[in-house]
Design a protein around this motif. Sequence first.
Motif: not given
Length: 315
Positions: A156-176
């Motif tokens: 899930s994290l890796r997909a988010a990183a790749r999608a962010a790079s492809a679209t110009g968005l940023s990633v906010a995480t939940h670190a439990q």
Amino acid sequence: MHTTTLHTVTGPLSHEAVRGPALAHEHLALDLDLKGDGAAVLDPRRHGPSVAAELAALRDEFDLSLVVELTCRGMGRDPGALAALSRESGVAVVAATGWYYEPFHTPELADASVERLTGTLVREIEDGFGDTGIRPGVLGEIGSHGDLPSEPESRSLRAAARAASATGLSVATHAQLGRGGLAQLELLTAEGLLPERVSIGHQDLLDDPGVHKELAASGAYVAFDTVGKESYQSDGTRLRLLLSLIEAGHADRALLSCDISRHGYLLTEGGQGYGHLFRSFLPRLRAAGVDDDLVDLMTRRNPLRFLTGASVEEI
């Protein structure tokens, strides 16, 4: 890749239109009710009027201009409700896509490759949520628990990183409970995502100034985003940890919010509400010697820079 335009639930918004503070990690509509007791819920039909009233009051009193709403897949996301709440309150709202931590993963994660998950996210970012025409403006809150993400959380994290790079968005995480942030950042940046496009969540629940400084020194944002949740951590400890980060020269990496995630936190139900940051915590921060420019940096300029990837000079 960056843009100074935000994708909000009511359409594109220039960063220049955000004149007041932002809440960098909130929930306005969600359903995390695994226990079946209805506590971890913000139902737009029942609680929407209270949510809208709180946001409107904060707009009037503190010029609240933006809420980053990090309810994603498997969390009871409701983009249509967010658009209605934004219009009713007069506060801009950025919606999210991605997957929360493993207990809330949707079936699509079970056997999907990183490539397939990335495609799912990119389509939603580009085409919007279903047929609503509403587009996400951030990936989040992408979750993990423990010191290392589980295998599905890693995908899930890796997909988010790749999608962010492809679209110009940023990633906010939940670190439990604040744990695992460094591992999250390592995984995200290994996929090519720049640290300054990452916000590591719930760091105010981790009493470890060294980790906070390491994250900030890398260029990532450090989210003190559960302000007021005294049952998890005292605001006194949060204040000490934030002042330590500021004193180390990293005020430009701090993000602040309250993470309202159940109806019991609303003012109408006796909770601290979305305004706790402004009414309680920021006055304590100012009393400790933090000036208005640094408060503006942490509550307005930093969230805008995180969301857009813009430089200090641009915002």
